[in-house]
Design a protein around this motif. Structure first.
Motif, PDB file in Angstrom:
ATOM      1  N   LYS A 222     -19.733 -23.980  12.868  1.00 37.20           N
ATOM      2  CA  LYS A 222     -18.282 -23.814  12.960  1.00 37.20           C
ATOM      3  C   LYS A 222     -17.933 -22.325  12.905  1.00 37.20           C
ATOM      4  O   LYS A 222     -18.474 -21.577  12.107  1.00 37.20           O
ATOM      5  N   LEU A 223     -17.008 -21.916  13.775  1.00 39.73           N
ATOM      6  CA  LEU A 223     -16.584 -20.514  13.820  1.00 39.73           C
ATOM      7  C   LEU A 223     -15.285 -20.309  13.046  1.00 39.73           C
ATOM      8  O   LEU A 223     -14.342 -21.086  13.184  1.00 39.73           O
ATOM      9  N   TYR A 224     -15.287 -19.264  12.236  1.00 39.56           N
ATOM     10  CA  TYR A 224     -14.118 -18.892  11.444  1.00 39.56           C
ATOM     11  C   TYR A 224     -13.688 -17.488  11.837  1.00 39.56           C
ATOM     12  O   TYR A 224     -14.499 -16.682  12.288  1.00 39.56           O
ATOM     13  N   ASP A 225     -12.436 -17.190  11.600  1.00 37.82           N
ATOM     14  CA  ASP A 225     -11.979 -15.811  11.740  1.00 37.82           C
ATOM     15  C   ASP A 225     -12.500 -15.021  10.542  1.00 37.82           C
ATOM     16  O   ASP A 225     -12.646 -15.558   9.447  1.00 37.82           O
ATOM     17  N   SER A 226     -12.763 -13.756  10.768  1.00 39.74           N
ATOM     18  CA  SER A 226     -13.205 -12.857   9.705  1.00 39.74           C
ATOM     19  C   SER A 226     -12.085 -11.849   9.457  1.00 39.74           C
ATOM     20  O   SER A 226     -11.532 -11.290  10.397  1.00 39.74           O
ATOM     21  N   ILE A 227     -11.772 -11.629   8.188  1.00 42.71           N
ATOM     22  CA  ILE A 227     -10.692 -10.723   7.819  1.00 42.71           C
ATOM     23  C   ILE A 227     -11.308  -9.480   7.186  1.00 42.71           C
ATOM     24  O   ILE A 227     -12.067  -9.582   6.223  1.00 42.71           O
ATOM     25  N   GLY A 228     -10.985  -8.299   7.732  1.00 42.03           N
ATOM     26  CA  GLY A 228     -11.517  -7.044   7.228  1.00 42.03           C
ATOM     27  C   GLY A 228     -10.525  -6.356   6.306  1.00 42.03           C
ATOM     28  O   GLY A 228      -9.332  -6.262   6.607  1.00 42.03           O
ATOM     29  N   TYR A 229     -11.031  -5.893   5.170  1.00 41.11           N
ATOM     30  CA  TYR A 229     -10.227  -5.172   4.187  1.00 41.11           C
ATOM     31  C   TYR A 229     -10.856  -3.815   3.923  1.00 41.11           C
ATOM     32  O   TYR A 229     -12.074  -3.663   4.007  1.00 41.11           O
ATOM     33  N   GLY A 230     -10.040  -2.840   3.584  1.00 46.05           N
ATOM     34  CA  GLY A 230     -10.550  -1.515   3.265  1.00 46.05           C
ATOM     35  C   GLY A 230      -9.712  -0.847   2.198  1.00 46.05           C
ATOM     36  O   GLY A 230      -8.564  -1.233   1.944  1.00 46.05           O
ATOM     37  N   ILE A 231     -10.321   0.146   1.571  1.00 42.37           N
ATOM     38  CA  ILE A 231      -9.608   0.968   0.594  1.00 42.37           C
ATOM     39  C   ILE A 231      -9.980   2.421   0.850  1.00 42.37           C
ATOM     40  O   ILE A 231     -11.135   2.740   1.134  1.00 42.37           O
ATOM     41  N   LEU A 232      -8.993   3.282   0.824  1.00 42.41           N
ATOM     42  CA  LEU A 232      -9.204   4.721   0.994  1.00 42.41           C
ATOM     43  C   LEU A 232      -9.399   5.365  -0.373  1.00 42.41           C
ATOM     44  O   LEU A 232      -8.743   4.978  -1.344  1.00 42.41           O
ATOM     45  N   ARG A 233     -10.260   6.363  -0.416  1.00 42.98           N
ATOM     46  CA  ARG A 233     -10.472   7.087  -1.676  1.00 42.98           C
ATOM     47  C   ARG A 233      -9.150   7.604  -2.235  1.00 42.98           C
ATOM     48  O   ARG A 233      -8.862   7.465  -3.418  1.00 42.98           O
ATOM     49  N   GLU A 234      -8.319   8.196  -1.375  1.00 43.12           N
ATOM     50  CA  GLU A 234      -7.054   8.778  -1.846  1.00 43.12           C
ATOM     51  C   GLU A 234      -6.134   7.713  -2.430  1.00 43.12           C
ATOM     52  O   GLU A 234      -5.439   7.963  -3.421  1.00 43.12           O
ATOM     53  N   ASP A 235      -6.127   6.507  -1.859  1.00 39.45           N
ATOM     54  CA  ASP A 235      -5.318   5.427  -2.420  1.00 39.45           C
ATOM     55  C   ASP A 235      -5.884   4.973  -3.763  1.00 39.45           C
ATOM     56  O   ASP A 235      -5.136   4.704  -4.700  1.00 39.45           O
ATOM     57  N   TRP A 236      -7.211   4.871  -3.853  1.00 38.17           N
ATOM     58  CA  TRP A 236      -7.854   4.484  -5.112  1.00 38.17           C
ATOM     59  C   TRP A 236      -7.544   5.498  -6.211  1.00 38.17           C
ATOM     60  O   TRP A 236      -7.205   5.116  -7.330  1.00 38.17           O
ATOM     61  N   GLU A 237      -7.604   6.777  -5.878  1.00 37.56           N
ATOM     62  CA  GLU A 237      -7.337   7.823  -6.866  1.00 37.56           C
ATOM     63  C   GLU A 237      -5.883   7.809  -7.340  1.00 37.56           C
ATOM     64  O   GLU A 237      -5.603   8.030  -8.515  1.00 37.56           O
ATOM     65  N   LYS A 238      -4.957   7.558  -6.420  1.00 37.34           N
ATOM     66  CA  LYS A 238      -3.527   7.602  -6.746  1.00 37.34           C
ATOM     67  C   LYS A 238      -2.945   6.251  -7.149  1.00 37.34           C
ATOM     68  O   LYS A 238      -1.797   6.191  -7.595  1.00 37.34           O
ATOM     69  N   GLY A 239      -3.702   5.175  -6.940  1.00 38.89           N
ATOM     70  CA  GLY A 239      -3.173   3.843  -7.218  1.00 38.89           C
ATOM     71  C   GLY A 239      -2.124   3.412  -6.213  1.00 38.89           C
ATOM     72  O   GLY A 239      -1.189   2.690  -6.550  1.00 38.89           O
ATOM     73  N   THR A 240      -2.276   3.886  -4.958  1.00 33.11           N
ATOM     74  CA  THR A 240      -1.318   3.556  -3.902  1.00 33.11           C
ATOM     75  C   THR A 240      -2.016   2.757  -2.808  1.00 33.11           C
ATOM     76  O   THR A 240      -3.230   2.590  -2.825  1.00 33.11           O
ATOM     77  N   ILE A 241      -1.246   2.300  -1.845  1.00 32.87           N
ATOM     78  CA  ILE A 241      -1.793   1.633  -0.662  1.00 32.87           C
ATOM     79  C   ILE A 241      -1.095   2.205   0.554  1.00 32.87           C
ATOM     80  O   ILE A 241       0.122   2.099   0.688  1.00 32.87           O
ATOM     81  N   THR A 242      -1.851   2.831   1.422  1.00 34.08           N
ATOM     82  CA  THR A 242      -1.305   3.386   2.666  1.00 34.08           C
ATOM     83  C   THR A 242      -1.323   2.273   3.717  1.00 34.08           C
ATOM     84  O   THR A 242      -2.395   1.777   4.066  1.00 34.08           O
ATOM     85  N   PRO A 243      -0.170   1.858   4.209  1.00 37.12           N
ATOM     86  CA  PRO A 243      -0.143   0.737   5.159  1.00 37.12           C
ATOM     87  C   PRO A 243      -0.743   1.093   6.519  1.00 37.12           C
ATOM     88  O   PRO A 243      -0.771   2.254   6.923  1.00 37.12           O
ATOM     89  N   VAL A 244      -1.224   0.067   7.190  1.00 34.57           N
ATOM     90  CA  VAL A 244      -1.737   0.211   8.550  1.00 34.57           C
ATOM     91  C   VAL A 244      -0.539   0.207   9.511  1.00 34.57           C
ATOM     92  O   VAL A 244       0.379  -0.604   9.348  1.00 34.57           O
ATOM     93  N   ASN A 245      -0.559   1.064  10.502  1.00 37.91           N
ATOM     94  CA  ASN A 245       0.487   1.085  11.523  1.00 37.91           C
ATOM     95  C   ASN A 245       0.083   0.083  12.616  1.00 37.91           C
ATOM     96  O   ASN A 245      -0.680   0.396  13.520  1.00 37.91           O
ATOM     97  N   TRP A 246       0.594  -1.137  12.499  1.00 40.45           N
ATOM     98  CA  TRP A 246       0.243  -2.177  13.459  1.00 40.45           C
ATOM     99  C   TRP A 246       1.019  -2.048  14.765  1.00 40.45           C
ATOM    100  O   TRP A 246       0.710  -2.714  15.744  1.00 40.45           O
ATOM    101  N   ASN A 247       2.058  -1.231  14.810  1.00 41.66           N
ATOM    102  CA  ASN A 247       2.895  -1.092  16.000  1.00 41.66           C
ATOM    103  C   ASN A 247       2.733   0.266  16.648  1.00 41.66           C
ATOM    104  O   ASN A 247       3.699   0.988  16.881  1.00 41.66           O
ATOM    105  N   ASP A 248       1.493   0.625  16.969  1.00 44.08           N
ATOM    106  CA  ASP A 248       1.236   1.954  17.517  1.00 44.08           C
ATOM    107  C   ASP A 248       1.027   1.969  19.033  1.00 44.08           C
ATOM    108  O   ASP A 248       0.667   2.970  19.606  1.00 44.08           O
ATOM    109  N   GLU A 249       1.285   0.846  19.682  1.00 42.75           N
ATOM    110  CA  GLU A 249       1.138   0.804  21.146  1.00 42.75           C
ATOM    111  C   GLU A 249       2.481   0.981  21.826  1.00 42.75           C
ATOM    112  O   GLU A 249       3.483   0.510  21.394  1.00 42.75           O
TER     113      GLU A 249
END
Length: 128
Positions: A101-128
Motif C-alpha cells: 500500500k502506498l502512503y503520502d510522506s510528509i517532510g518536516y524540518g527545523i532551522l538552526r536559527e529557529d531552534w536557537e530563537k524558539g521561533t518558526i519561519t513559515p514556508v512561502n507556499w505561494n511563490d509562483e
C-alpha cells in the motif's frame, strides 16, 4: 556519515532508536522509531528534542534537520510540531507500507536559527 542511538526504557529495555544520516551534509536527516508497546507515552517528543539539541550542539556547521513520516501517522506529525519542526513537503504516494500500500510522506524540518530563537519561519507556499 551516520550514527544510531538506542532509546532505552525505564526497565533498561530497548524501546526504539534514532538513526541520523547524511552527517557529511549541512542538512542531516533522521529516522526515529518507537516500539508499538511504548508509543503514546511522550517518548517520541523527548527523543526528538534530545536529537535536535544533540545535532545542533555537536555540529555547528549543521543549519537544518529534516525528517519524514507517513501521512496517517498523526501522532508523529504532532510530535514534529510540538518540537518546533515545520511541515515543508508533501510527497504523494512516496512511502510503501504493508502489502505494498502506498502512503503520502510528509517532510518536516527545523532551522538552526529557529531552534536557537524558539521561533518558526513559515514556508512561502505561494511563490509562483
Amino acid at each position: 556519515d551516520s550514527c544510531t542511538f538506542w532509546i532505552i526504557g525505564d526497565d533498561e529495555r530497548k524501546i526504539g532508536y534514532i538513526r541520523i544520516s547524511e552527517l557529511t551534509d549541512a542538512c542531516p536527516m533522521f529516522d526515529l522509531r518507537i516500539h508499538s508497546n511504548s508509543r503514546g507515552k511522550g517518548i517520541g517528543k523527548i527523543a526528538l528534542k534530545w536529537m535536535t539539541e544533540y545535532i545542533f550542539k555537536t555540529w555547528p556547521d549543521k543549519w537544518r534537520i529534516e525528517g519524514q513520516t507517513r501521512n496517517d501517522n498523526l501522532a508523529m506529525r504532532k510530535v514534529f510540531r510540538q518540537c518546533g519542526y515545520l511541515k515543508e513537503a508533501h510527497y504523494r504516494k512516496a512511502w510503501r507500507g504493508e502489502k505494498g500500500k502506498l502512503y503520502d510522506s510528509i517532510g518536516y524540518g527545523i532551522l538552526r536559527e529557529d531552534w536557537e530563537k524558539g521561533t518558526i519561519t513559515p514556508v512561502n507556499w505561494n511563490d509562483e
